[in-house]
Design a protein around this motif. Structure first.
Motif, PDB file in Angstrom:
ATOM      1  N   ASP A  58       0.819  -1.206   0.000  1.00 29.89           N
ATOM      2  CA  ASP A  58       0.000   0.000   0.000  1.00 29.89           C
ATOM      3  C   ASP A  58       0.856   1.260   0.000  1.00 29.89           C
ATOM      4  N   GLY A  59       2.161   1.104   0.236  1.00 32.24           N
ATOM      5  CA  GLY A  59       3.089   2.214   0.062  1.00 32.24           C
ATOM      6  C   GLY A  59       3.598   2.272  -1.364  1.00 32.24           C
ATOM      7  N   ALA A  60       4.070   1.128  -1.845  1.00 29.82           N
ATOM      8  CA  ALA A  60       4.556   1.037  -3.225  1.00 29.82           C
ATOM      9  C   ALA A  60       4.657  -0.428  -3.621  1.00 29.82           C
ATOM     10  N   VAL A  61       4.511  -0.674  -4.910  1.00 25.92           N
ATOM     11  CA  VAL A  61       4.701  -2.000  -5.491  1.00 25.92           C
ATOM     12  C   VAL A  61       5.787  -1.889  -6.553  1.00 25.92           C
ATOM     13  N   LEU A  62       6.826  -2.703  -6.435  1.00 20.19           N
ATOM     14  CA  LEU A  62       7.906  -2.729  -7.422  1.00 20.19           C
ATOM     15  C   LEU A  62       7.689  -3.916  -8.346  1.00 20.19           C
ATOM     16  N   LEU A  63       7.535  -3.647  -9.642  1.00 19.47           N
ATOM     17  CA  LEU A  63       7.404  -4.715 -10.634  1.00 19.47           C
ATOM     18  C   LEU A  63       8.798  -5.074 -11.140  1.00 19.47           C
ATOM     19  N   ALA A  64       9.495  -5.902 -10.398  1.00 18.52           N
ATOM     20  CA  ALA A  64      10.866  -6.278 -10.742  1.00 18.52           C
ATOM     21  C   ALA A  64      10.861  -7.556 -11.578  1.00 18.52           C
ATOM     22  N   VAL A  65      10.234  -7.448 -12.756  1.00 17.56           N
ATOM     23  CA  VAL A  65      10.087  -8.592 -13.644  1.00 17.56           C
ATOM     24  C   VAL A  65      10.546  -8.178 -15.039  1.00 17.56           C
ATOM     25  N   PRO A  66      10.852  -9.153 -15.920  1.00 17.46           N
ATOM     26  CA  PRO A  66      11.186  -8.803 -17.305  1.00 17.46           C
ATOM     27  C   PRO A  66      10.063  -8.012 -17.960  1.00 17.46           C
ATOM     28  N   TYR A  67      10.440  -7.141 -18.897  1.00 24.36           N
ATOM     29  CA  TYR A  67       9.444  -6.241 -19.471  1.00 24.36           C
ATOM     30  C   TYR A  67       8.282  -6.990 -20.122  1.00 24.36           C
ATOM     31  N   GLY A  68       8.535  -8.170 -20.642  1.00 25.46           N
ATOM     32  CA  GLY A  68       7.471  -8.922 -21.290  1.00 25.46           C
ATOM     33  C   GLY A  68       6.401  -9.407 -20.333  1.00 25.46           C
ATOM     34  N   ALA A  69       6.758  -9.548 -19.051  1.00 27.88           N
ATOM     35  CA  ALA A  69       5.803 -10.033 -18.049  1.00 27.88           C
ATOM     36  C   ALA A  69       5.104  -8.906 -17.310  1.00 27.88           C
ATOM     37  N   ALA A  78      -5.024  -5.778 -12.005  1.00 25.25           N
ATOM     38  CA  ALA A  78      -5.398  -4.378 -12.207  1.00 25.25           C
ATOM     39  C   ALA A  78      -6.272  -3.850 -11.074  1.00 25.25           C
ATOM     40  N   ARG A  79      -7.228  -4.635 -10.635  1.00 20.85           N
ATOM     41  CA  ARG A  79      -8.139  -4.156  -9.587  1.00 20.85           C
ATOM     42  C   ARG A  79      -7.385  -3.890  -8.290  1.00 20.85           C
ATOM     43  N   GLU A  80      -6.484  -4.808  -7.913  1.00 27.19           N
ATOM     44  CA  GLU A  80      -5.745  -4.639  -6.662  1.00 27.19           C
ATOM     45  C   GLU A  80      -4.721  -3.501  -6.742  1.00 27.19           C
ATOM     46  N   LEU A  81      -4.223  -3.230  -7.950  1.00 30.38           N
ATOM     47  CA  LEU A  81      -3.220  -2.180  -8.110  1.00 30.38           C
ATOM     48  C   LEU A  81      -3.821  -0.785  -8.153  1.00 30.38           C
ATOM     49  N   GLU A 109       4.061   2.912 -19.930  1.00 31.70           N
ATOM     50  CA  GLU A 109       2.734   3.287 -20.419  1.00 31.70           C
ATOM     51  C   GLU A 109       1.862   2.055 -20.641  1.00 31.70           C
ATOM     52  N   ARG A 110       2.464   0.949 -21.037  1.00 36.31           N
ATOM     53  CA  ARG A 110       1.706  -0.290 -21.227  1.00 36.31           C
ATOM     54  C   ARG A 110       1.198  -0.817 -19.883  1.00 36.31           C
ATOM     55  N   ILE A 111       2.039  -0.697 -18.865  1.00 34.80           N
ATOM     56  CA  ILE A 111       1.607  -1.097 -17.520  1.00 34.80           C
ATOM     57  C   ILE A 111       0.437  -0.227 -17.078  1.00 34.80           C
ATOM     58  N   ALA A 112       0.548   1.089 -17.300  1.00 33.22           N
ATOM     59  CA  ALA A 112      -0.513   2.011 -16.901  1.00 33.22           C
ATOM     60  C   ALA A 112      -1.807   1.724 -17.652  1.00 33.22           C
ATOM     61  N   ALA A 113      -1.706   1.350 -18.921  1.00 31.41           N
ATOM     62  CA  ALA A 113      -2.905   1.029 -19.695  1.00 31.41           C
ATOM     63  C   ALA A 113      -3.533  -0.280 -19.231  1.00 31.41           C
ATOM     64  N   ALA A 114      -2.694  -1.230 -18.825  1.00 29.73           N
ATOM     65  CA  ALA A 114      -3.203  -2.525 -18.366  1.00 29.73           C
ATOM     66  C   ALA A 114      -3.841  -2.421 -16.987  1.00 29.73           C
ATOM     67  N   ALA A 115      -3.358  -1.487 -16.162  1.00 30.07           N
ATOM     68  CA  ALA A 115      -3.911  -1.271 -14.816  1.00 30.07           C
ATOM     69  C   ALA A 115      -4.221   0.218 -14.685  1.00 30.07           C
ATOM     70  N   PRO A 116      -5.313   0.666 -15.298  1.00 26.59           N
ATOM     71  CA  PRO A 116      -5.565   2.107 -15.419  1.00 26.59           C
ATOM     72  C   PRO A 116      -5.746   2.851 -14.101  1.00 26.59           C
ATOM     73  N   GLY A 117      -6.007   2.153 -13.021  1.00 24.10           N
ATOM     74  CA  GLY A 117      -6.146   2.831 -11.740  1.00 24.10           C
ATOM     75  C   GLY A 117      -4.849   2.973 -10.980  1.00 24.10           C
TER      76      GLY A 117
END
Length: 214
Positions: A58-69, A78-81, A109-117
């Motif tokens: 709830d402070g921050a989420v780090l997506l430390a995964v390859p860009y394809g994932a 998306a809902r939880e993010l 931008e692709r991440i933001a589009a996939a999880a618009p909230g």
């Protein structure tokens, strides 16, 4: 701060370890429970599933995964993010040190589009994981500057705090639409460092000689 980290690789270990040492409550999540537990044990954090890491962050989420994932994970959760600060350090570097995303949207931008909230901030993508393990990353007496791209001021404030916890200086690099420039810069620098063995820092003059401002 409660930080959820998704991933078990070098970036998860390096950044997560620094933040855990700074006193943050870090939970590492991954699809492989054994790897997530091993990563968490190395950095003094807790482990769980990907969903648990998202809920924890709830402070921050780090997506430390390859860009394809990254885009796939963002869409799946998306809902939880929604409403959370999502830090994206991924680089879409393809063959010949080009952008694998081509002329399309950046990974961020692709991440933001996939999880618009979600409130996505592009950060930490210009350096190898080994740099983030330094305590602190200071070179010739100058702390490392970390460019940040994002649209939400609260998320950017969170990112600035986490950059400061590494001993680095946050550097405003504009809205998320400029994240593609950061990703292109990474492709260029990696090509110079790895492909040419060049001193990439030498391509930029000191600020006093960089040209007129304004």
């Amino acid at each position: 701060m409660r930080i959820g980290i998704i991933g078990n690789g070098g970036m998860a270990t390096a950044l997560g370890g620094q933040w855990a040492s700074a006193g943050h409550d870090v939970l590492v999540g991954g699809r492989d429970a054994g790897r997530a537990a091993a990563t968490a044990a190395r950095i003094g954090a807790r482990s769980g599933t990907v969903r648990e890491a998202v809920h924890h962050g709830d402070g921050a989420v780090l997506l430390a995964v390859p860009y394809g994932a990254a885009e796939e994970l963002a869409a799946e959760h998306a809902r939880e993010l929604a409403g959370r600060t999502v830090l994206d350090p991924a680089n879409a570097v393809g063959p010949g040190f080009t952008l694998a995303t081509g002329t399309g949207p950046s990974v961020a931008e692709r991440i933001a589009a996939a999880a618009p909230g979600a409130h996505v901030v592009k950060a930490f993508n210009l350096c190898h994981e080994s740099v983030w393990r330094l305590r602190p990353p200071v070179f010739d007496g100058r702390p490392l500057a970390v460019p940040l791209c994002g649209d939400d001021e609260r998320a950017l404030a969170t990112a600035r705090r986490l950059v400061g916890d590494l001993g680095c200086l946050p550097l405003g690099a504009g809205p998320l639409a400029r994240a593609r420039l950061l990703e292109a810069t990474a492709a260029l620098l990696i090509g110079l460092w790895v492909g040419e063995g060049a001193d990439a820092q030498a391509i930029a003059p000191p600020p006093d000689h960089a040209g007129p401002r304004g």
